[in-house]
Design a protein around this motif. Structure first.
Motif, short mmCIF file in Angstrom:
data_model
loop_
_atom_site.label_atom_id
_atom_site.label_comp_id
_atom_site.label_asym_id
_atom_site.label_seq_id
_atom_site.Cartn_x
_atom_site.Cartn_y
_atom_site.Cartn_z
N VAL A 129 24.01 -5.72 -38.83
CA VAL A 129 24.03 -5.26 -40.22
C VAL A 129 23.28 -3.94 -40.37
CG1 VAL A 129 23.35 -5.80 -42.59
CG2 VAL A 129 24.24 -7.60 -41.10
N SER A 130 22.05 -3.90 -39.88
CA SER A 130 21.22 -2.70 -40.05
C SER A 130 21.38 -1.71 -38.90
CB SER A 130 19.75 -3.09 -40.18
OG SER A 130 19.26 -3.62 -38.94
N GLY A 131 21.83 -2.19 -37.74
CA GLY A 131 21.89 -1.33 -36.56
C GLY A 131 20.54 -1.09 -35.93
N ARG A 132 19.51 -1.78 -36.41
CA ARG A 132 18.17 -1.60 -35.86
C ARG A 132 17.91 -2.56 -34.70
NH1 ARG A 132 14.35 -2.04 -41.20
NH2 ARG A 132 15.45 -0.58 -42.58
N PRO A 133 17.05 -2.18 -33.75
CA PRO A 133 16.58 -3.15 -32.75
C PRO A 133 15.76 -4.24 -33.43
CG PRO A 133 16.18 -0.91 -32.00
CD PRO A 133 16.57 -0.81 -33.46
N ILE A 134 16.01 -5.48 -33.06
CA ILE A 134 15.22 -6.62 -33.51
C ILE A 134 14.96 -7.48 -32.28
CG2 ILE A 134 16.11 -6.62 -35.87
CD1 ILE A 134 17.96 -8.93 -35.04
N ALA A 135 14.20 -8.55 -32.46
CA ALA A 135 13.88 -9.46 -31.36
C ALA A 135 14.42 -10.85 -31.67
CB ALA A 135 12.37 -9.52 -31.15
N THR A 136 14.68 -11.61 -30.61
CA THR A 136 14.99 -13.03 -30.75
C THR A 136 14.20 -13.80 -29.70
OG1 THR A 136 16.71 -14.75 -30.66
CG2 THR A 136 17.02 -12.83 -29.24
N ALA A 137 13.70 -14.97 -30.11
CA ALA A 137 13.01 -15.85 -29.18
C ALA A 137 13.95 -16.96 -28.68
CB ALA A 137 11.77 -16.46 -29.83
N LYS A 138 15.18 -16.95 -29.14
CA LYS A 138 16.19 -17.90 -28.68
C LYS A 138 16.94 -17.24 -27.53
CE LYS A 138 16.48 -20.14 -33.19
NZ LYS A 138 17.32 -20.54 -34.33
N LEU A 139 16.54 -17.57 -26.32
CA LEU A 139 16.89 -16.76 -25.15
C LEU A 139 18.06 -17.29 -24.33
CD1 LEU A 139 13.23 -16.16 -23.91
CD2 LEU A 139 14.55 -14.80 -25.56
N GLU A 140 18.39 -18.56 -24.44
CA GLU A 140 19.31 -19.18 -23.49
C GLU A 140 20.66 -18.47 -23.41
OE1 GLU A 140 18.26 -21.64 -21.61
OE2 GLU A 140 16.37 -22.00 -22.65
N ARG A 141 21.20 -18.04 -24.54
CA ARG A 141 22.53 -17.44 -24.55
C ARG A 141 22.59 -16.11 -23.82
NH1 ARG A 141 23.95 -14.51 -30.23
NH2 ARG A 141 25.32 -13.44 -28.79
N PHE A 142 21.42 -15.50 -23.58
CA PHE A 142 21.39 -14.19 -22.95
C PHE A 142 21.13 -14.26 -21.44
CE2 PHE A 142 19.95 -13.59 -27.36
CZ PHE A 142 20.99 -12.78 -27.81
N LEU A 143 20.94 -15.46 -20.90
CA LEU A 143 20.68 -15.61 -19.47
C LEU A 143 21.99 -15.63 -18.70
CD1 LEU A 143 17.86 -18.30 -19.65
CD2 LEU A 143 17.59 -15.85 -19.21
N GLU A 144 22.04 -14.85 -17.64
CA GLU A 144 23.24 -14.77 -16.80
C GLU A 144 23.28 -15.93 -15.82
OE1 GLU A 144 23.06 -11.07 -14.75
OE2 GLU A 144 22.68 -9.89 -16.57
N ASP A 145 24.42 -16.08 -15.15
CA ASP A 145 24.50 -17.01 -14.03
C ASP A 145 23.73 -16.41 -12.85
OD1 ASP A 145 26.15 -18.77 -15.40
OD2 ASP A 145 27.97 -17.75 -14.76
N PRO A 146 23.17 -17.24 -11.98
CA PRO A 146 22.47 -16.71 -10.81
C PRO A 146 23.42 -15.87 -9.95
CG PRO A 146 22.01 -19.05 -11.10
CD PRO A 146 23.12 -18.71 -12.04
N PRO A 147 22.94 -14.80 -9.34
CA PRO A 147 23.81 -13.97 -8.51
C PRO A 147 24.30 -14.73 -7.28
CG PRO A 147 21.52 -13.31 -8.27
CD PRO A 147 21.55 -14.29 -9.40
N ALA A 148 25.46 -14.36 -6.80
CA ALA A 148 26.08 -15.06 -5.68
C ALA A 148 25.26 -14.93 -4.40
CB ALA A 148 27.50 -14.52 -5.45
N ASP A 149 24.47 -13.86 -4.28
CA ASP A 149 23.70 -13.65 -3.05
C ASP A 149 22.30 -14.23 -3.12
OD1 ASP A 149 22.68 -11.88 -4.89
OD2 ASP A 149 22.74 -10.12 -3.57
N LEU A 150 21.99 -15.00 -4.16
CA LEU A 150 20.67 -15.64 -4.25
C LEU A 150 20.52 -16.67 -3.14
CD1 LEU A 150 18.14 -15.71 -6.16
CD2 LEU A 150 19.19 -17.74 -7.20
N ARG A 151 19.35 -16.70 -2.51
CA ARG A 151 19.13 -17.60 -1.38
C ARG A 151 17.87 -18.43 -1.60
NH1 ARG A 151 23.51 -16.51 -0.88
NH2 ARG A 151 24.64 -15.45 0.79
N GLU A 152 17.89 -19.65 -1.10
CA GLU A 152 16.70 -20.50 -1.15
C GLU A 152 15.60 -19.87 -0.30
OE1 GLU A 152 17.80 -24.48 -0.13
OE2 GLU A 152 19.01 -24.76 -1.94
#
Length: 294
Positions: A129-152
């Protein structure tokens, strides 16, 4: 509240290089003819000239107009950060993000109400609406899948953001999520802490289990360094051996008995120590290639 994790207008909420187009009484005009932005006089670098390229952060002013600054925010659009609450107003909390104008964390985007002086882990995004930067503490939707080359066993950087019954949720390498399990005998780091961790397990469903204890080869190398440092501090002799009680090893070195035995085994094979019935000793100067077992 409408929001998106990308720029509503070119450059808003991000650090970028812009060219100086012309000088005006209020400062410098940067950008290009189709998209201009003001850099106020107070932020103009000394000796800046027409045609120069400046690295600036672009955000919205009190009237939602793009404005540039040479100041650097703690985080820009699309990034996670731990920020301190400065105040709480009618529409939400205001966070210190390194700029003169604080960052709004609206009430609907808070997981729980925050108070001045508290730290909160957030994602910086744009309000549509405003085009301004804001913050959110609800983070889950912004987390990506782990990269394919991630190793234990891989070392990763963690930002802890939410405690659960099993452990603490973490943002891993600023991109994807994982769970840092509680470990017996180790105090759990606080929410908002930055830690170096290790991938303990990658589950079939893609979820990532984390630990603060190095695993695999990294674990041996870490424990090996701990033993060498302890030997150096104690004049080349430790009152510990592979027969010592686990409690004594952990109290002295902060290592499990298993990790200690692997470390001294590696050092013995490198001929850097000798292992007695109740002690471990360096052979000559630490780093000497010779050694023998009693």
């Amino acid at each position: 509240m409408d929001m998106r994790d990308e720029t509503a207008r070119p450059g808003i909420g991000r650090v970028q290089r812009l060219q100086v187009l012309r000088s005006v009484p209020m400062g410098l005009i940067l950008g290009h003819p189709e998209s201009e932005v003001l850099l106020p006089t107070r932020n103009v670098p000394a000796n800046a000239a027409i045609g120069d390229w400046l690295e600036v952060f672009v955000h919205g002013d009190s009237e939602d107009r793009p404005i540039a600054t040479t100041e650097r925010p703690i985080a820009q659009v699309g990034e996670f950060a731990r920020l301190v609450v400065v105040s709480v107003g009618a529409h939400g909390a205001f966070l210190d993000w390194g700029l003169a104008k604080d960052l709004l964390l609206p009430f609907p985007l808070q997981r729980e109400r925050v108070r001045p002086g508290e730290s909160v882990v957030v994602r910086v995004l744009l309000d549509e609406v405003s085009g301004r930067p804001i913050a959110t503490a609800k983070l889950e939707r912004f987390l990506e899948d782990p990269p394919a080359d991630l190793r234990e066993g891989q070392a990763v950087e963690l930002l802890l953001y939410e405690e659960t019954d099993l452990g603490t949720k973490a943002i891993v390498d600023g991109r994807f999520g994982g769970l840092l399990y509680f470990e017996p005998g180790r105090e759990a780091p606080a929410v908002g802490a930055f830690e170096t961790g290790y991938v303990q397990r990658i589950r079939k469903d893609g979820k990532v289990d984390l630990t603060l204890t190095p695993t695999g080869r990294a674990a041996v190398e870490n424990a090996r360094d701990v033993v060498l440092e302890a030997l150096a501090r104690s004049g080349g002799r430790l009152g510990l051996s592979d027969a010592s009680p686990p409690e004594a090893i952990r109290r002295t070195l902060g290592l499990s008995k298993k990790a200690f035995k692997r470390a001294i085994g590696a050092l013995y094979r490198e001929r850097r120590i000798r292992i007695g019935e109740d002690s471990t000793e360096s052979v000559g100067p630490l780093g000497s290639p010779r050694g023998e077992r009693d």
